[in-house]
Design a protein around this motif. Structure first.
Motif, PDB file in Angstrom:
ATOM      1  N   LYS A 122       0.835  -1.212   0.000  1.00 36.24           N
ATOM      2  CA  LYS A 122       0.000   0.000   0.000  1.00 36.24           C
ATOM      3  C   LYS A 122       0.864   1.253   0.000  1.00 36.24           C
ATOM      4  O   LYS A 122       0.573   2.225  -0.683  1.00 36.24           O
ATOM      5  CB  LYS A 122      -0.914   0.024   1.229  1.00 36.24           C
ATOM      6  CG  LYS A 122      -2.001  -1.017   1.210  1.00 36.24           C
ATOM      7  CD  LYS A 122      -2.831  -0.921   2.481  1.00 36.24           C
ATOM      8  CE  LYS A 122      -3.879  -1.998   2.537  1.00 36.24           C
ATOM      9  NZ  LYS A 122      -4.609  -1.986   3.808  1.00 36.24           N
ATOM     10  N   VAL A 123       1.938   1.200   0.808  1.00 35.40           N
ATOM     11  CA  VAL A 123       2.806   2.359   0.979  1.00 35.40           C
ATOM     12  C   VAL A 123       4.261   1.895   0.995  1.00 35.40           C
ATOM     13  O   VAL A 123       4.585   0.875   1.608  1.00 35.40           O
ATOM     14  CB  VAL A 123       2.486   3.115   2.297  1.00 35.40           C
ATOM     15  CG1 VAL A 123       3.486   4.223   2.567  1.00 35.40           C
ATOM     16  CG2 VAL A 123       1.064   3.679   2.268  1.00 35.40           C
ATOM     17  N   GLN A 145       5.331  12.931   1.345  1.00 33.51           N
ATOM     18  CA  GLN A 145       4.721  12.125   0.289  1.00 33.51           C
ATOM     19  C   GLN A 145       5.198  12.622  -1.071  1.00 33.51           C
ATOM     20  O   GLN A 145       5.335  13.820  -1.295  1.00 33.51           O
ATOM     21  CB  GLN A 145       3.197  12.165   0.382  1.00 33.51           C
ATOM     22  CG  GLN A 145       2.543  11.169  -0.551  1.00 33.51           C
ATOM     23  CD  GLN A 145       1.047  11.045  -0.337  1.00 33.51           C
ATOM     24  OE1 GLN A 145       0.458  11.738   0.476  1.00 33.51           O
ATOM     25  NE2 GLN A 145       0.433  10.138  -1.083  1.00 33.51           N
ATOM     26  N   GLN A 146       5.439  11.673  -1.971  1.00 29.82           N
ATOM     27  CA  GLN A 146       5.954  11.959  -3.303  1.00 29.82           C
ATOM     28  C   GLN A 146       4.937  11.535  -4.360  1.00 29.82           C
ATOM     29  O   GLN A 146       4.009  10.779  -4.079  1.00 29.82           O
ATOM     30  CB  GLN A 146       7.257  11.167  -3.544  1.00 29.82           C
ATOM     31  CG  GLN A 146       8.292  11.293  -2.460  1.00 29.82           C
ATOM     32  CD  GLN A 146       8.807  12.702  -2.277  1.00 29.82           C
ATOM     33  OE1 GLN A 146       9.149  13.369  -3.248  1.00 29.82           O
ATOM     34  NE2 GLN A 146       8.848  13.180  -1.034  1.00 29.82           N
ATOM     35  N   ASP A 147       5.156  11.985  -5.578  1.00 34.72           N
ATOM     36  CA  ASP A 147       4.420  11.422  -6.707  1.00 34.72           C
ATOM     37  C   ASP A 147       4.952  10.012  -6.905  1.00 34.72           C
ATOM     38  O   ASP A 147       6.161   9.818  -7.087  1.00 34.72           O
ATOM     39  CB  ASP A 147       4.644  12.246  -7.977  1.00 34.72           C
ATOM     40  CG  ASP A 147       3.970  13.613  -7.908  1.00 34.72           C
ATOM     41  OD1 ASP A 147       2.947  13.733  -7.208  1.00 34.72           O
ATOM     42  OD2 ASP A 147       4.474  14.547  -8.549  1.00 34.72           O
ATOM     43  N   SER A 148       4.080   9.037  -6.869  1.00 38.11           N
ATOM     44  CA  SER A 148       4.506   7.650  -6.943  1.00 38.11           C
ATOM     45  C   SER A 148       4.574   7.168  -8.382  1.00 38.11           C
ATOM     46  O   SER A 148       3.644   7.388  -9.156  1.00 38.11           O
ATOM     47  CB  SER A 148       3.539   6.759  -6.157  1.00 38.11           C
ATOM     48  OG  SER A 148       3.908   5.396  -6.294  1.00 38.11           O
ATOM     49  N   GLN A 154       1.340   4.367  -2.553  1.00 38.45           N
ATOM     50  CA  GLN A 154       1.838   5.661  -2.090  1.00 38.45           C
ATOM     51  C   GLN A 154       3.342   5.576  -1.849  1.00 38.45           C
ATOM     52  O   GLN A 154       3.846   4.556  -1.377  1.00 38.45           O
ATOM     53  CB  GLN A 154       1.168   6.076  -0.788  1.00 38.45           C
ATOM     54  CG  GLN A 154      -0.262   6.509  -0.925  1.00 38.45           C
ATOM     55  CD  GLN A 154      -0.779   7.074   0.394  1.00 38.45           C
ATOM     56  OE1 GLN A 154      -0.064   7.718   1.157  1.00 38.45           O
ATOM     57  NE2 GLN A 154      -2.054   6.815   0.662  1.00 38.45           N
ATOM     58  N   TRP A 156       6.559   7.623   0.037  1.00 37.59           N
ATOM     59  CA  TRP A 156       6.977   8.637   0.998  1.00 37.59           C
ATOM     60  C   TRP A 156       8.491   8.590   1.134  1.00 37.59           C
ATOM     61  O   TRP A 156       9.103   7.528   0.989  1.00 37.59           O
ATOM     62  CB  TRP A 156       6.363   8.365   2.371  1.00 37.59           C
ATOM     63  CG  TRP A 156       4.879   8.513   2.429  1.00 37.59           C
ATOM     64  CD1 TRP A 156       3.940   7.691   1.860  1.00 37.59           C
ATOM     65  CD2 TRP A 156       4.146   9.533   3.092  1.00 37.59           C
ATOM     66  NE1 TRP A 156       2.678   8.154   2.140  1.00 37.59           N
ATOM     67  CE2 TRP A 156       2.774   9.281   2.889  1.00 37.59           C
ATOM     68  CE3 TRP A 156       4.524  10.646   3.845  1.00 37.59           C
ATOM     69  CZ2 TRP A 156       1.783  10.090   3.412  1.00 37.59           C
ATOM     70  CZ3 TRP A 156       3.534  11.450   4.371  1.00 37.59           C
ATOM     71  CH2 TRP A 156       2.176  11.174   4.147  1.00 37.59           C
ATOM     72  N   ILE A 180       3.094   8.056   8.022  1.00 39.03           N
ATOM     73  CA  ILE A 180       3.220   7.054   6.964  1.00 39.03           C
ATOM     74  C   ILE A 180       2.413   5.807   7.305  1.00 39.03           C
ATOM     75  O   ILE A 180       1.710   5.254   6.452  1.00 39.03           O
ATOM     76  CB  ILE A 180       4.710   6.724   6.741  1.00 39.03           C
ATOM     77  CG1 ILE A 180       5.423   7.943   6.146  1.00 39.03           C
ATOM     78  CG2 ILE A 180       4.879   5.504   5.855  1.00 39.03           C
ATOM     79  CD1 ILE A 180       6.936   7.873   6.206  1.00 39.03           C
ATOM     80  N   ALA A 183      -1.192   6.375   6.735  1.00 38.10           N
ATOM     81  CA  ALA A 183      -1.485   6.344   5.295  1.00 38.10           C
ATOM     82  C   ALA A 183      -1.595   4.904   4.785  1.00 38.10           C
ATOM     83  O   ALA A 183      -2.344   4.620   3.862  1.00 38.10           O
ATOM     84  CB  ALA A 183      -0.422   7.111   4.520  1.00 38.10           C
TER      85      ALA A 183
END
Length: 191
Positions: A122-123, A145-148, A154, A156, A180, A183
């Motif tokens: 998920k992350v 958080q970054q553009d994945s 997601q 991070w 995180i 999230a």
């Protein structure tokens, strides 16, 4: 367990298997294993590393994991029952992350891309902004958080928990890791 410098050196360049529970809700990605981690087989095991104290302080784990002698069955159960995994950008153990080459970091980004594409956590939380910037060729990246690049996952970037990172306290790490974990849908206890 205590290791002499000479004993730790025998673990140089070894790898440590990723911890990849199923389901994999949250994948913490370190820079590379320390010699101590390679000796024990437990991620973030080096004494002075603040990863597990930060997880505990954040309310992510119910107990303070002490991995310096390796994982206990209860340590592994606590992490895997919550879907928390561990990997590294570069799998090669060194005494310090600055011993890695730029080529190793770039290859590590490719390795992580394959792992995330296959396992679909998920992350993903990369712990170490300088290594992330180098590995992914994104020199202006900021923490958070970054553009994945992975659909439905997601991404991070958070501070590295190494005791050598003087820029982040355990409280700073705990706050970042808590956000995180939330999230990732991991229930954290109220502090």
């Amino acid at each position: 367990m205590r290791f002499s410098r000479a004993e730790l050196e025998t673990f140089r360049d070894r790898t440590v298997p990723d911890l990849l529970p199923d389901p994999l809700n949250l994948l913490f990605v370190g820079i590379n294993p320390s010699l101590w981690t390679a000796a024990t087989g437990a991620h973030f095991a080096r004494p002075g590393n603040r990863f597990y104290p930060a997880l505990y302080r954040a309310g992510i784990t119910d107990t303070l994991i002490d991995a310096r002698d390796g994982y206990t069955e209860s340590d592994l159960a606590e992490l895997t029952s919550k879907g928390i995994g561990n990997s590294n950008i570069c799998p090669r153990a060194t005494a310090r992350a600055d011993e890695l080459t730029r080529e190793e970091l770039l290859a590590g980004a490719d390795r992580l891309n394959r792992l995330v594409t296959e396992r679909q956590p998920k992350v993903v939380a990369v712990l170490g902004i300088t290594a992330y910037r180098s590995a992914f060729k994104l020199p202006k990246t900021q923490l958070g958080q970054q553009d994945s690049p992975w659909p439905g996952v997601q991404l991070w970037v958070a501070p590295n928990p190494s005791g050598l990172n003087a820029h982040a306290s355990v409280d700073d790490l705990a706050a970042a890791y808590r956000e995180i974990a939330e999230a990732a849908g991991i229930v954290v206890k109220h502090l």
